[in-house]
Design a protein around this motif. Structure first.
Motif, PDB file in Angstrom:
ATOM      1  N   UNK A  63      -0.709  -3.772   1.060  1.00 43.30           N
ATOM      2  CA  UNK A  63       0.698  -3.776   0.653  1.00 43.30           C
ATOM      3  C   UNK A  63       1.558  -3.089   1.705  1.00 43.30           C
ATOM      4  N   UNK A  64       2.860  -3.312   1.598  1.00 39.72           N
ATOM      5  CA  UNK A  64       3.776  -2.636   2.522  1.00 39.72           C
ATOM      6  C   UNK A  64       3.614  -1.127   2.442  1.00 39.72           C
ATOM      7  N   UNK A  65       3.523  -0.595   1.241  1.00 36.70           N
ATOM      8  CA  UNK A  65       3.360   0.858   1.070  1.00 36.70           C
ATOM      9  C   UNK A  65       2.097   1.349   1.751  1.00 36.70           C
ATOM     10  N   UNK A  66       1.002   0.634   1.567  1.00 38.37           N
ATOM     11  CA  UNK A  66      -0.268   1.042   2.182  1.00 38.37           C
ATOM     12  C   UNK A  66      -0.211   0.923   3.706  1.00 38.37           C
ATOM     13  N   UNK A  67       0.406  -0.137   4.199  1.00 37.27           N
ATOM     14  CA  UNK A  67       0.512  -0.322   5.652  1.00 37.27           C
ATOM     15  C   UNK A  67       1.352   0.785   6.276  1.00 37.27           C
ATOM     16  N   UNK A  68       2.454   1.137   5.634  1.00 35.40           N
ATOM     17  CA  UNK A  68       3.333   2.181   6.171  1.00 35.40           C
ATOM     18  C   UNK A  68       2.626   3.538   6.168  1.00 35.40           C
ATOM     19  N   UNK A  69       1.919   3.852   5.092  1.00 35.49           N
ATOM     20  CA  UNK A  69       1.193   5.120   5.043  1.00 35.49           C
ATOM     21  C   UNK A  69       0.084   5.151   6.093  1.00 35.49           C
ATOM     22  N   UNK A  70      -0.595   4.030   6.280  1.00 34.53           N
ATOM     23  CA  UNK A  70      -1.614   3.944   7.326  1.00 34.53           C
ATOM     24  C   UNK A  70      -0.990   4.134   8.707  1.00 34.53           C
ATOM     25  N   UNK A  71       0.155   3.527   8.926  1.00 30.18           N
ATOM     26  CA  UNK A  71       0.843   3.672  10.205  1.00 30.18           C
ATOM     27  C   UNK A  71       1.214   5.130  10.475  1.00 30.18           C
ATOM     28  N   UNK A  72       1.715   5.800   9.445  1.00 28.80           N
ATOM     29  CA  UNK A  72       2.092   7.207   9.599  1.00 28.80           C
ATOM     30  C   UNK A  72       0.876   8.046   9.990  1.00 28.80           C
ATOM     31  N   UNK A  73      -0.238   7.840   9.296  1.00 29.29           N
ATOM     32  CA  UNK A  73      -1.450   8.608   9.578  1.00 29.29           C
ATOM     33  C   UNK A  73      -2.011   8.279  10.965  1.00 29.29           C
ATOM     34  N   UNK A  74      -1.953   7.011  11.345  1.00 25.65           N
ATOM     35  CA  UNK A  74      -2.492   6.611  12.648  1.00 25.65           C
ATOM     36  C   UNK A  74      -1.631   7.137  13.792  1.00 25.65           C
ATOM     37  N   UNK A  75      -0.318   7.145  13.612  1.00 20.76           N
ATOM     38  CA  UNK A  75       0.551   7.724  14.637  1.00 20.76           C
ATOM     39  C   UNK A  75       0.228   9.210  14.826  1.00 20.76           C
ATOM     40  N   UNK A  76       0.019   9.918  13.726  1.00 25.45           N
ATOM     41  CA  UNK A  76      -0.332  11.331  13.802  1.00 25.45           C
ATOM     42  C   UNK A  76      -1.681  11.531  14.490  1.00 25.45           C
ATOM     43  N   UNK A  77      -2.561  10.541  14.372  1.00 26.86           N
ATOM     44  CA  UNK A  77      -3.894  10.637  14.968  1.00 26.86           C
ATOM     45  C   UNK A  77      -3.912  10.245  16.446  1.00 26.86           C
ATOM     46  N   UNK A 114      10.793  -6.997   5.765  1.00 26.28           N
ATOM     47  CA  UNK A 114      10.723  -5.848   4.868  1.00 26.28           C
ATOM     48  C   UNK A 114       9.787  -4.771   5.406  1.00 26.28           C
ATOM     49  N   UNK A 115       8.614  -5.190   5.847  1.00 27.06           N
ATOM     50  CA  UNK A 115       7.624  -4.225   6.332  1.00 27.06           C
ATOM     51  C   UNK A 115       8.051  -3.619   7.661  1.00 27.06           C
ATOM     52  N   UNK A 116       8.596  -4.429   8.563  1.00 27.43           N
ATOM     53  CA  UNK A 116       9.081  -3.908   9.841  1.00 27.43           C
ATOM     54  C   UNK A 116      10.190  -2.882   9.634  1.00 27.43           C
ATOM     55  N   UNK A 117      11.110  -3.162   8.727  1.00 27.03           N
ATOM     56  CA  UNK A 117      12.205  -2.230   8.452  1.00 27.03           C
ATOM     57  C   UNK A 117      11.670  -0.900   7.918  1.00 27.03           C
ATOM     58  N   UNK A 118      10.702  -0.979   7.016  1.00 23.53           N
ATOM     59  CA  UNK A 118      10.152   0.247   6.432  1.00 23.53           C
ATOM     60  C   UNK A 118       9.345   1.035   7.463  1.00 23.53           C
ATOM     61  N   UNK A 119       8.608   0.331   8.289  1.00 22.32           N
ATOM     62  CA  UNK A 119       7.873   1.003   9.358  1.00 22.32           C
ATOM     63  C   UNK A 119       8.828   1.703  10.327  1.00 22.32           C
ATOM     64  N   UNK A 120       9.902   1.020  10.695  1.00 21.85           N
ATOM     65  CA  UNK A 120      10.872   1.618  11.617  1.00 21.85           C
ATOM     66  C   UNK A 120      11.511   2.859  11.015  1.00 21.85           C
ATOM     67  N   UNK A 121      11.683   2.854   9.700  1.00 22.27           N
ATOM     68  CA  UNK A 121      12.294   4.003   9.030  1.00 22.27           C
ATOM     69  C   UNK A 121      11.327   5.198   8.956  1.00 22.27           C
ATOM     70  N   UNK A 122      10.071   4.919   8.616  1.00 21.09           N
ATOM     71  CA  UNK A 122       9.118   5.996   8.355  1.00 21.09           C
ATOM     72  C   UNK A 122       8.424   6.490   9.623  1.00 21.09           C
ATOM     73  N   UNK A 123       8.136   5.579  10.534  1.00 22.50           N
ATOM     74  CA  UNK A 123       7.426   5.958  11.762  1.00 22.50           C
ATOM     75  C   UNK A 123       8.213   5.516  12.995  1.00 22.50           C
TER      76      UNK A 123
END
Length: 253
Positions: free
Chosen positions: A27-41, A66-75
């Motif tokens: 899901x978008x939520x899961x992808x964004x959270x994964x992106x956040x954790x991977x950027x930190x890693x 939708x997913x690109x916008x959320x990724x750009x916002x969070x990470x």
């Protein structure tokens, strides 16, 4: 190793699901959270696949935006690349339509998939040039390299569209890629100004470390391998990114 490779995480791909690994993001939520954790890693970029309501591979432009916008916002600061992968579902016209609707800054395009429709192939690369979308050509073997070279000479591929991804291995039971499999790619395309490697199987990190030593950039993640060298599953994508970064650091010390 003086080269600090660009590390892109490919966290899900088109074919795997929760049955393959419970931490695979859909899901978008899961992808964004994964992106956040991977950027930190230690990840610098993300190779994005989106899924439909049933969890199947999708090139839906709305889901992408939708997913690109959320990724750009969070990470912010994490470079984002979309896939145009067909996976036996989409034709070249649909892939081109996705590009034209999403207008991404970066997209991966498989040469052998685009070659299915030579009437539209020039339009794919022209559209990317017009919208300022960086192209990364997916190359599975040296035949794909020969095709890319021909298209470059014929002007189908536009000037500056010279970034490539070399793929070692495939989705297959027991698939184990080997660092030596990189050699034919670099022999046939020795002057690629920007190249990246991904590799399937438990030797994924070993292949990527070898590529880094030869000046390549790296794509890591659950799209290509769920397990470490000992065959044990990584806890999640971020753990795989962290382990790769640790291996790269140790190889320079």
């Amino acid at each position: 190793m003086t080269h600090r490779p660009f590390i892109m995480v490919a966290p899900n791909g088109a074919r795997r699901g929760k049955a393959d690994h419970p931490a695979l993001p859909l899901t978008t939520t899961e992808i964004v959270e994964t992106a956040r954790a991977c950027k930190a890693a230690g990840a610098d970029g993300l190779h994005l696949h989106v899924r439909d309501e049933a969890g199947a591979h999708s090139l839906d432009a709305g889901r992408y935006r939708e997913t690109l916008d959320e990724l750009a916002r969070v990470v912010p600061g994490l470079r984002l690349q979309i896939t145009t992968e067909a996976v036996g579902i989409y034709d070249v016209a649909q892939q081109l339509d996705c590009l034209e609707q999403v207008r991404p800054g970066w997209a991966s395009i498989a040469v052998r998939e685009t070659a299915r429709d030579m009437e539209l192939a020039p339009s794919v690369y022209a559209a990317c040039a017009e919208m300022g979308c960086e192209v990364q050509h997916i190359l599975y073997d040296t035949e794909d390299i020969a095709t890319l070279k021909r298209w470059q000479a014929e002007g189908i591929v536009r000037p500056g569209q010279d970034s490539v991804l070399f793929v070692l291995g495939r989705y297959a039971v027991g698939q184990t890629s080997d660092p030596a499999e990189l050699d034919p790619f670099l022999t046939d395309l020795p002057d690629a100004p920007s190249w990246m490697l991904c590799a399937f199987g438990p030797q994924e990190h070993a292949c990527l470390a070898a590529a880094a030593k030869r000046g390549g950039n790296l794509r890591v993640g659950f799209e290509n391998s769920l397990v470490a060298a000992d065959g044990q599953p990584h806890p999640d994508n971020a753990a795989s990114v962290a382990a790769l970064c640790d291996l790269l650091e140790r190889s320079t010390s």
